[in-house]
Motif scaffolding. Structure first.
Motif, PDB file in Angstrom:
ATOM      1  N   LYS A  93      -5.719   3.533 -41.984  1.00 54.29           N
ATOM      2  CA  LYS A  93      -5.855   2.370 -41.093  1.00 54.29           C
ATOM      3  C   LYS A  93      -7.052   2.552 -40.164  1.00 54.29           C
ATOM      4  O   LYS A  93      -7.853   1.628 -39.959  1.00 54.29           O
ATOM      5  CB  LYS A  93      -4.583   2.191 -40.253  1.00 54.29           C
ATOM      6  N   ALA A  94      -7.157   3.751 -39.581  1.00 57.56           N
ATOM      7  CA  ALA A  94      -8.246   4.005 -38.636  1.00 57.56           C
ATOM      8  C   ALA A  94      -9.604   3.935 -39.320  1.00 57.56           C
ATOM      9  O   ALA A  94     -10.572   3.397 -38.758  1.00 57.56           O
ATOM     10  CB  ALA A  94      -8.057   5.373 -37.987  1.00 57.56           C
ATOM     11  N   GLU A  95      -9.688   4.457 -40.550  1.00 53.84           N
ATOM     12  CA  GLU A  95     -10.973   4.472 -41.256  1.00 53.84           C
ATOM     13  C   GLU A  95     -11.401   3.057 -41.625  1.00 53.84           C
ATOM     14  O   GLU A  95     -12.601   2.719 -41.571  1.00 53.84           O
ATOM     15  CB  GLU A  95     -10.854   5.344 -42.507  1.00 53.84           C
ATOM     16  N   LYS A  96     -10.449   2.221 -41.999  1.00 55.67           N
ATOM     17  CA  LYS A  96     -10.783   0.831 -42.302  1.00 55.67           C
ATOM     18  C   LYS A  96     -11.330   0.114 -41.067  1.00 55.67           C
ATOM     19  O   LYS A  96     -12.240  -0.726 -41.169  1.00 55.67           O
ATOM     20  CB  LYS A  96      -9.547   0.099 -42.824  1.00 55.67           C
ATOM     21  N   LYS A  97     -10.803   0.449 -39.907  1.00 51.89           N
ATOM     22  CA  LYS A  97     -11.241  -0.188 -38.660  1.00 51.89           C
ATOM     23  C   LYS A  97     -12.606   0.317 -38.199  1.00 51.89           C
ATOM     24  O   LYS A  97     -13.196  -0.253 -37.274  1.00 51.89           O
ATOM     25  CB  LYS A  97     -10.197   0.030 -37.566  1.00 51.89           C
ATOM     26  N   SER A  98     -13.090   1.396 -38.839  1.00 51.17           N
ATOM     27  CA  SER A  98     -14.433   1.883 -38.507  1.00 51.17           C
ATOM     28  C   SER A  98     -15.513   0.895 -38.921  1.00 51.17           C
ATOM     29  O   SER A  98     -16.658   0.988 -38.465  1.00 51.17           O
ATOM     30  CB  SER A  98     -14.679   3.242 -39.191  1.00 51.17           C
ATOM     31  N   LYS A  99     -15.145  -0.026 -39.805  1.00 52.14           N
ATOM     32  CA  LYS A  99     -16.106  -1.049 -40.226  1.00 52.14           C
ATOM     33  C   LYS A  99     -16.295  -2.139 -39.173  1.00 52.14           C
ATOM     34  O   LYS A  99     -17.251  -2.908 -39.243  1.00 52.14           O
ATOM     35  CB  LYS A  99     -15.633  -1.697 -41.538  1.00 52.14           C
ATOM     36  N   TYR A 100     -15.379  -2.224 -38.243  1.00 55.47           N
ATOM     37  CA  TYR A 100     -15.427  -3.299 -37.254  1.00 55.47           C
ATOM     38  C   TYR A 100     -16.195  -2.848 -36.017  1.00 55.47           C
ATOM     39  O   TYR A 100     -16.195  -1.667 -35.661  1.00 55.47           O
ATOM     40  CB  TYR A 100     -14.015  -3.727 -36.837  1.00 55.47           C
ATOM     41  N   PRO A 101     -16.832  -3.799 -35.319  1.00 56.44           N
ATOM     42  CA  PRO A 101     -17.534  -3.446 -34.085  1.00 56.44           C
ATOM     43  C   PRO A 101     -16.547  -3.111 -32.964  1.00 56.44           C
ATOM     44  O   PRO A 101     -15.439  -3.638 -32.919  1.00 56.44           O
ATOM     45  CB  PRO A 101     -18.341  -4.708 -33.766  1.00 56.44           C
ATOM     46  N   ILE A 102     -16.962  -2.223 -32.082  1.00 49.92           N
ATOM     47  CA  ILE A 102     -16.151  -1.847 -30.919  1.00 49.92           C
ATOM     48  C   ILE A 102     -16.676  -2.592 -29.697  1.00 49.92           C
ATOM     49  O   ILE A 102     -17.880  -2.549 -29.381  1.00 49.92           O
ATOM     50  CB  ILE A 102     -16.206  -0.320 -30.677  1.00 49.92           C
ATOM     51  N   PHE A 103     -15.799  -3.289 -29.019  1.00 55.02           N
ATOM     52  CA  PHE A 103     -16.172  -4.005 -27.805  1.00 55.02           C
ATOM     53  C   PHE A 103     -15.987  -3.081 -26.598  1.00 55.02           C
ATOM     54  O   PHE A 103     -15.001  -2.348 -26.505  1.00 55.02           O
ATOM     55  CB  PHE A 103     -15.300  -5.260 -27.630  1.00 55.02           C
ATOM     56  N   GLY A 104     -16.969  -3.181 -25.662  1.00 53.60           N
ATOM     57  CA  GLY A 104     -16.853  -2.328 -24.490  1.00 53.60           C
ATOM     58  C   GLY A 104     -17.909  -2.627 -23.446  1.00 53.60           C
ATOM     59  O   GLY A 104     -18.675  -3.595 -23.549  1.00 53.60           O
TER      60      GLY A 104
END
Length: 445
Positions: free
Chosen positions: A273-284
């Motif tokens: 799950k975490a690795e798949k979310k690495s494709k998404y941008p991180i907001f901050g």
């Protein structure tokens, strides 16, 4: 009476003689329960496994740190030549001076699609795997303690029996010599006595080795307190064996290896799950500041003039960060999926293998019970046979060949009987290890 006095002297001799260790004061008799507790308490290997658990805990701290604000700060000083002028014209001077420069960057992730939670869950399962390693190590130590404890009692029982048998045969030989029996009969007994003495040497070696190993495993020190089993001989203790389903159910709840496989699957699923979310941008929150200062260059009065030598700037705001790795993340995702598949198949195989192993262990217990039962009966008849032969010999009715046969049968049945008792104890020990918790009735009262 003479025989009893000789046997008493022999018992005292065996109690104090072997390697002169018994004459020491730092000897303590201990039961099996306390032996297990002390060995677990003093084990260095268990402490080593517990350090691995603490090491796994640091992974959670590292993950939390990755989602805390990251600040990169650089400060420095260097030489720069003197120049005067403005944005359009400048004039160099033949002199040098210092310039101070610095920059700061900050990234504070606010939303990462739940990746932090997934990684923390995976780390928690990784910690559980290490905790199960501690349980496995404890199970191995308990199994070794039982083997040494009952093994020492077995060797002690056989050693006492062998010495008593030697004394009996030597007494019979002495009577034969007094009665001037045939040399052939005397030679047979001399050979028998030599064989018994050889067996005594072999048994005594095991007796001393098991005693030393048991003390070392309990105390954790080579020259620590010398522990001995509190029993004087190996005893058979009947236990009630429950149905196979009961033990299989216990194993599914408590077996460390099983828990490790399940934790491994869950950890890999969270990592996926975490690795798949690495494709998404991180907001901050993103921030960047620059600073430089020197008296070797004129400070530009206009905000629109580029002045890298005397600069102060700070920018802060909301934004996104994203890593573009061109297929690397996809490769990691596929690898994790394959790992999950392997663990799931391993889990399926483990369930079948565990059931077979438990059934096998239970059958070993039942088999050893039957062996004890029949060998006890054989030992009883061998003793009766020997008694009759000895009586007949004393009356001059039989020759020494019958004595050798009777003593041989007596020794063989005695040895096999107590080895069957040892196997019975070990069968229960193995079942406890296979299930992952202590289920021996004599230890869980």
């Amino acid at each position: 009476m003479k025989k009893r006095i000789l046997s008493l002297k022999l018992s005292i001799f065996l109690l104090y003689f072997p390697v002169q260790v018994f004459a020491e004061n730092n000897i303590e008799k201990i039961d099996l329960k306390n032996a297990i507790q002390l060995s677990l308490k003093n084990s260095d290997t268990i402490q080593e496994k517990k350090l691995d658990v603490k090491k796994a805990e640091t992974l959670q701290t590292e993950i939390r740190g990755n989602f805390n604000p990251k600040i990169n700060l650089n400060l420095g000083v260097g030489p720069i030549n003197k120049e005067t002028g403005d944005a359009l014209t400048s004039q160099s001077k033949n002199s040098w001076g210092p310039i101070l420069i610095g920059n700061i960057k900050m990234t504070y992730p606010l939303w990462a699609w739940g990746k932090k939670k997934d990684l923390l869950n995976a780390a928690s399962y990784a910690k559980n795997i290490e905790e199960q390693n501690v349980k496995i190590e404890k199970s191995d130590i308990i199994s070794n303690i039982k083997k040494l404890y009952f093994g020492h009692l077995l060797s002690k029982t056989l050693l006492n029996f062998a010495n008593e048998t030697k004394d009996d045969v030597e007494e019979i030989l002495s009577d034969m010599k007094k009665k001037k029996s045939s040399k052939e009969d005397q030679f047979r007994l001399e050979i028998l006595i030599s064989d018994i003495k050889t067996k005594i040497i072999e048994i005594k070696e095991k007796f001393l080795l098991t005693r030393k190993a048991l003390s070392f495993l309990i105390s954790g020190k080579e020259n620590g307190i010398k522990y001995l089993p509190q029993e004087d001989w190996l005893e058979y203790k009947k236990r009630i064996v429950r149905k196979n389903e009961y033990y299989i159910s216990l194993a599914k709840k408590s077996l460390p290896q099983w828990d490790q496989i399940n934790s491994g699957i869950l950890a890999k699923q969270d990592l996926l799950k975490a690795e798949k979310k690495s494709k998404y941008p991180i907001f901050g929150i993103l921030a960047e500041g620059k600073w430089s200062q020197t008296n070797q260059r004129n400070k530009q009065p206009s905000s629109f003039a580029f002045d890298p030598y005397n600069e102060k700037s700070l920018s802060i705001g909301l934004g996104i960060t994203m890593d573009l790795d061109w297929g690397i993340t996809d490769s990691k995702i596929e690898k994790i999926k394959l790992d999950i598949g392997k663990l799931e198949r391993k889990n399926s195989f483990a369930q079948k293998a565990l059931t077979i192993e438990i059934i096998k262990s239970i059958e070993n217990i039942r088999t050893s019970e039957k062996k004890v039962k029949y060998l006890k009966r054989a030992k009883k008849f061998a003793k009766k046979w020997l008694s009759r032969v000895v009586m007949a010999i004393s009356m001059g009715l039989l020759n020494s060949e019958k004595i050798v046969d009777a003593y041989g049968a007596r020794a063989l049945t005695f040895k096999n009987y107590f080895e069957a008792i040892f196997e019975h104890h070990m069968a229960w020990s193995n079942l406890s290890k296979v299930i992952g918790q202590e289920i021996d009735p004599i230890l869980i009262k």
